[in-house]
Design a protein around this motif. Structure first.
Motif, PDB file in Angstrom:
ATOM      1  N   ASP A 268       0.832  -1.204   0.000  1.00 34.72           N
ATOM      2  CA  ASP A 268       0.000   0.000   0.000  1.00 34.72           C
ATOM      3  C   ASP A 268       0.868   1.256   0.000  1.00 34.72           C
ATOM      4  OD1 ASP A 268      -2.321   1.405  -0.071  1.00 34.72           O
ATOM      5  OD2 ASP A 268      -2.807   1.162   2.056  1.00 34.72           O
ATOM      6  N   GLU A 269       2.017   1.192   0.681  1.00 34.00           N
ATOM      7  CA  GLU A 269       2.956   2.318   0.674  1.00 34.00           C
ATOM      8  C   GLU A 269       3.370   2.668  -0.749  1.00 34.00           C
ATOM      9  OE1 GLU A 269       6.279   2.725   3.678  1.00 34.00           O
ATOM     10  OE2 GLU A 269       5.663   0.658   4.069  1.00 34.00           O
ATOM     11  N   VAL A 270       3.783   1.647  -1.483  1.00 32.56           N
ATOM     12  CA  VAL A 270       4.297   1.874  -2.833  1.00 32.56           C
ATOM     13  C   VAL A 270       3.191   2.382  -3.749  1.00 32.56           C
ATOM     14  CG1 VAL A 270       5.307   0.753  -4.851  1.00 32.56           C
ATOM     15  CG2 VAL A 270       6.155   0.202  -2.564  1.00 32.56           C
ATOM     16  N   ARG A 271       1.990   1.820  -3.634  1.00 36.74           N
ATOM     17  CA  ARG A 271       0.881   2.305  -4.463  1.00 36.74           C
ATOM     18  C   ARG A 271       0.608   3.782  -4.191  1.00 36.74           C
ATOM     19  NH1 ARG A 271      -1.670  -2.713  -3.208  1.00 36.74           N
ATOM     20  NH2 ARG A 271      -2.903  -1.655  -1.597  1.00 36.74           N
ATOM     21  N   THR A 272       0.646   4.169  -2.911  1.00 39.23           N
ATOM     22  CA  THR A 272       0.402   5.568  -2.554  1.00 39.23           C
ATOM     23  C   THR A 272       1.480   6.479  -3.129  1.00 39.23           C
ATOM     24  OG1 THR A 272      -0.651   4.860  -0.486  1.00 39.23           O
ATOM     25  CG2 THR A 272       0.070   7.154  -0.628  1.00 39.23           C
ATOM     26  N   VAL A 273       2.731   6.031  -3.047  1.00 37.31           N
ATOM     27  CA  VAL A 273       3.842   6.830  -3.570  1.00 37.31           C
ATOM     28  C   VAL A 273       3.740   6.980  -5.084  1.00 37.31           C
ATOM     29  CG1 VAL A 273       6.335   6.826  -3.962  1.00 37.31           C
ATOM     30  CG2 VAL A 273       5.438   6.324  -1.689  1.00 37.31           C
ATOM     31  N   VAL A 274       3.435   5.895  -5.776  1.00 41.37           N
ATOM     32  CA  VAL A 274       3.343   5.947  -7.239  1.00 41.37           C
ATOM     33  C   VAL A 274       2.196   6.862  -7.667  1.00 41.37           C
ATOM     34  CG1 VAL A 274       2.883   4.594  -9.317  1.00 41.37           C
ATOM     35  CG2 VAL A 274       4.440   3.716  -7.575  1.00 41.37           C
ATOM     36  N   ARG A 275       1.080   6.818  -6.933  1.00 37.81           N
ATOM     37  CA  ARG A 275      -0.020   7.741  -7.253  1.00 37.81           C
ATOM     38  C   ARG A 275       0.429   9.192  -7.086  1.00 37.81           C
ATOM     39  NH1 ARG A 275      -3.551   3.778  -4.806  1.00 37.81           N
ATOM     40  NH2 ARG A 275      -3.270   4.770  -2.763  1.00 37.81           N
ATOM     41  N   SER A 276       1.228   9.465  -6.048  1.00 35.89           N
ATOM     42  CA  SER A 276       1.736  10.824  -5.837  1.00 35.89           C
ATOM     43  C   SER A 276       2.668  11.238  -6.969  1.00 35.89           C
ATOM     44  CB  SER A 276       2.469  10.906  -4.496  1.00 35.89           C
ATOM     45  OG  SER A 276       1.613  10.618  -3.418  1.00 35.89           O
ATOM     46  N   VAL A 277       3.511  10.309  -7.415  1.00 34.26           N
ATOM     47  CA  VAL A 277       4.436  10.604  -8.511  1.00 34.26           C
ATOM     48  C   VAL A 277       3.667  10.926  -9.787  1.00 34.26           C
ATOM     49  CG1 VAL A 277       6.179   9.597 -10.037  1.00 34.26           C
ATOM     50  CG2 VAL A 277       6.344   9.266  -7.566  1.00 34.26           C
ATOM     51  N   VAL A 278       2.674  10.107 -10.099  1.00 30.90           N
ATOM     52  CA  VAL A 278       1.867  10.349 -11.302  1.00 30.90           C
ATOM     53  C   VAL A 278       1.160  11.699 -11.202  1.00 30.90           C
ATOM     54  CG1 VAL A 278      -0.110   9.536 -12.643  1.00 30.90           C
ATOM     55  CG2 VAL A 278       1.571   7.897 -11.776  1.00 30.90           C
ATOM     56  N   GLY A 279       0.676  12.033 -10.007  1.00 27.17           N
ATOM     57  CA  GLY A 279       0.021  13.322  -9.817  1.00 27.17           C
ATOM     58  C   GLY A 279       0.959  14.488 -10.048  1.00 27.17           C
ATOM     59  N   LEU A 280       2.188  14.378  -9.554  1.00 25.55           N
ATOM     60  CA  LEU A 280       3.173  15.442  -9.760  1.00 25.55           C
ATOM     61  C   LEU A 280       3.533  15.588 -11.233  1.00 25.55           C
ATOM     62  CD1 LEU A 280       5.562  14.750  -6.731  1.00 25.55           C
ATOM     63  CD2 LEU A 280       3.976  16.668  -6.986  1.00 25.55           C
ATOM     64  N   LEU A 281       3.654  14.464 -11.929  1.00 24.24           N
ATOM     65  CA  LEU A 281       3.958  14.520 -13.361  1.00 24.24           C
ATOM     66  C   LEU A 281       2.810  15.165 -14.134  1.00 24.24           C
ATOM     67  CD1 LEU A 281       5.573  10.983 -13.858  1.00 24.24           C
ATOM     68  CD2 LEU A 281       6.752  13.184 -13.793  1.00 24.24           C
ATOM     69  N   ASP A 282       1.580  14.856 -13.735  1.00 22.38           N
ATOM     70  CA  ASP A 282       0.421  15.459 -14.400  1.00 22.38           C
ATOM     71  C   ASP A 282       0.369  16.969 -14.175  1.00 22.38           C
ATOM     72  OD1 ASP A 282      -0.378  13.037 -15.378  1.00 22.38           O
ATOM     73  OD2 ASP A 282      -1.819  12.628 -13.765  1.00 22.38           O
ATOM     74  N   GLN A 283       0.933  17.426 -13.047  1.00 22.43           N
ATOM     75  CA  GLN A 283       0.946  18.860 -12.751  1.00 22.43           C
ATOM     76  C   GLN A 283       2.059  19.600 -13.490  1.00 22.43           C
ATOM     77  OE1 GLN A 283       1.131  19.333  -8.484  1.00 22.43           O
ATOM     78  NE2 GLN A 283      -0.527  17.849  -8.147  1.00 22.43           N
ATOM     79  N   GLY A 284       2.897  18.844 -14.212  1.00 19.82           N
ATOM     80  CA  GLY A 284       3.944  19.475 -15.005  1.00 19.82           C
ATOM     81  C   GLY A 284       5.330  19.406 -14.403  1.00 19.82           C
ATOM     82  N   MET A 285       5.475  18.759 -13.254  1.00 22.85           N
ATOM     83  CA  MET A 285       6.804  18.644 -12.653  1.00 22.85           C
ATOM     84  C   MET A 285       7.666  17.704 -13.485  1.00 22.85           C
ATOM     85  SD  MET A 285       7.944  17.492  -8.783  1.00 22.85           S
ATOM     86  CE  MET A 285       7.343  19.025  -8.071  1.00 22.85           C
ATOM     87  N   MET A 286       8.947  18.052 -13.631  1.00 23.85           N
ATOM     88  CA  MET A 286       9.870  17.217 -14.390  1.00 23.85           C
ATOM     89  C   MET A 286      10.212  15.960 -13.593  1.00 23.85           C
ATOM     90  SD  MET A 286      12.469  20.111 -15.875  1.00 23.85           S
ATOM     91  CE  MET A 286      13.499  18.842 -16.629  1.00 23.85           C
ATOM     92  N   ALA A 287      10.331  14.838 -14.292  1.00 25.53           N
ATOM     93  CA  ALA A 287      10.648  13.577 -13.619  1.00 25.53           C
ATOM     94  C   ALA A 287      12.004  13.638 -12.926  1.00 25.53           C
ATOM     95  CB  ALA A 287      10.621  12.427 -14.631  1.00 25.53           C
ATOM     96  N   SER A 288      12.933  14.428 -13.473  1.00 27.18           N
ATOM     97  CA  SER A 288      14.271  14.537 -12.880  1.00 27.18           C
ATOM     98  C   SER A 288      14.252  15.261 -11.540  1.00 27.18           C
ATOM     99  CB  SER A 288      15.212  15.271 -13.838  1.00 27.18           C
ATOM    100  OG  SER A 288      14.728  16.576 -14.121  1.00 27.18           O
TER     101      SER A 288
END
Length: 361
Positions: A268-288
């Motif tokens: 569940d930790e990893v799923r939550t983190v990955v959802r946060s990462v996808v959300g940040l990418l959708d907001q325009g944050m660079m993956a780097s």
């Protein structure tokens, strides 16, 4: 140390890169081809910095605009090799490698194994002695004496490493020999132009002395990375103290935790983190600009790899699949373990049944 080292406190990441760009641009105010040498912690940092600065994302590096010219990125070891390596080569000495140190360690142990007699032929013994040898090379004779006096085991380790050094010193040289050399090619040093020390990490004693010696000939600007956390900044503060200088800016504020999420298990930790990462990418944050830190290799590395791949997120990091876990790796590991089972028939047959063997006619 009486050298001229101007230390500037910076935060890690964008702040450090922007300050570095400012220093590079300042050195090229009159001449875009004026040489600049940036001393970095590792070759990986050198590659990343070169790309970041050339991209122009952190500002222009000269009055001409973006891009890099006449700017070199080297580790302190390569810098020392450039400035002092020729004298060792002229003496017939060559750069040392771990395999050479390991060979000499075996010779020393064969002559007098001491407390290592029961494990003298174990590969891990040689491997650990080579590692410790590298660490002890940064100590003075007095410090080695104090270490040897602390316990019988320490005395034996110091004895073996000291004996190995005596055998190696006439034919080989390492980074500590380079750092400790008092002869510097000043002509080559002048060709390097402005010297910038970028975010030093756990500098060795000999390395600090070498940089201080250089600063007496050519001033060095040092960008010291600070987090605001005392324990994390201890090595940086130690380097500044050894340089005999002080930071020109107050310490940066310690990072604060912005959000705490309570979940049931690692999955569940990893799923939550990955959802946060996808959300940040959708907001325009660079993956780097996104990093995921985890406390243990198992099970987080495998889970992160699976969920990031499932989400279609490209990432860079260590793979959870090692060569040992591959079909060939399992084949070799099982094959090498068969003699330990006294070649029992059931073990051999199980090995043959589980292996994909090809028959060539």
């Amino acid at each position: 140390m009486s050298g001229v080292i101007e230390a500037l406190a910076v935060s890690f990441g964008r702040d450090a890169n922007e300050k570095l760009v400012d220093l590079v641009r300042g050195a090229k105010t009159r001449d875009v081809f004026a040489p600049v040498t940036v001393i970095v912690p590792s070759n990986y940092v050198a590659v990343t910095l070169r790309r970041d600065l050339a991209s122009g994302d952190y500002g222009t590096t000269s009055w001409v605009g973006t891009g890099l010219v006449a700017t070199d990125f080297v580790t302190s070891y390569r810098l020392a090799e450039t400035l002092s390596g020729e004298q060792f080569l002229a003496q017939g000495r060559r750069p040392i490698r771990d395999v050479v140190i390991g060979t000499v360690m075996r010779q020393v142990l064969a002559e007098e194994p001491g407390i290592f007699r029961p494990i003298v032929h174990h590969a891990a013994t040689e491997r650990e002695l080579v590692r410790v040898y590298r660490e002890l090379r940064d100590l003075t004779d007095d410090e080695l004496g104090l270490l040897a006096a602390s316990s019988d085991r320490s005395a034996e380790v110091v004895r073996v490493c000291t004996a190995a050094q005596r055998k190696l010193k006439d034919r080989w040289f390492d980074e500590f020999d380079l750092f400790g050399s008092r002869e510097v090619n000043t002509d080559r040093l002048s060709e390097l132009g402005k010297l910038i020390l970028f975010i030093p990490q756990q500098l060795a004693n000999h390395e600090i002395s070498f940089l201080s010696q250089l600063s007496e000939i050519s001033p060095i600007d040092a960008l010291i990375g600070l987090t605001g956390v005392e324990d994390a900044d201890s090595s940086s503060q130690r380097a500044v103290h050894r340089f005999g200088t002080s930071l020109s800016l107050p310490e940066v504020k310690a990072p604060a935790v912005g959000k705490v999420v309570s979940v049931s298990d690692p999955d569940d930790e990893v799923r939550t983190v990955v959802r946060s990462v996808v959300g940040l990418l959708d907001q325009g944050m660079m993956a780097s600009q996104i990093a995921i830190l985890y406390p243990h290799k198992f099970p987080y590395r495998r889970l992160l790899e699976e969920y990031l791949n499932t989400s279609g997120v490209s990432f860079n990091g260590l793979s959870s699949r090692s060569i040992a876990n591959s079909m060939l790796g399992r084949f070799i590991a099982t094959l090498l373990a068969i003699p330990d089972s006294d070649l029992r028939v059931d073990e051999v047959l199980e090995f043959l049944a589980s292996s994909q063997l090809l028959r060539h006619r």
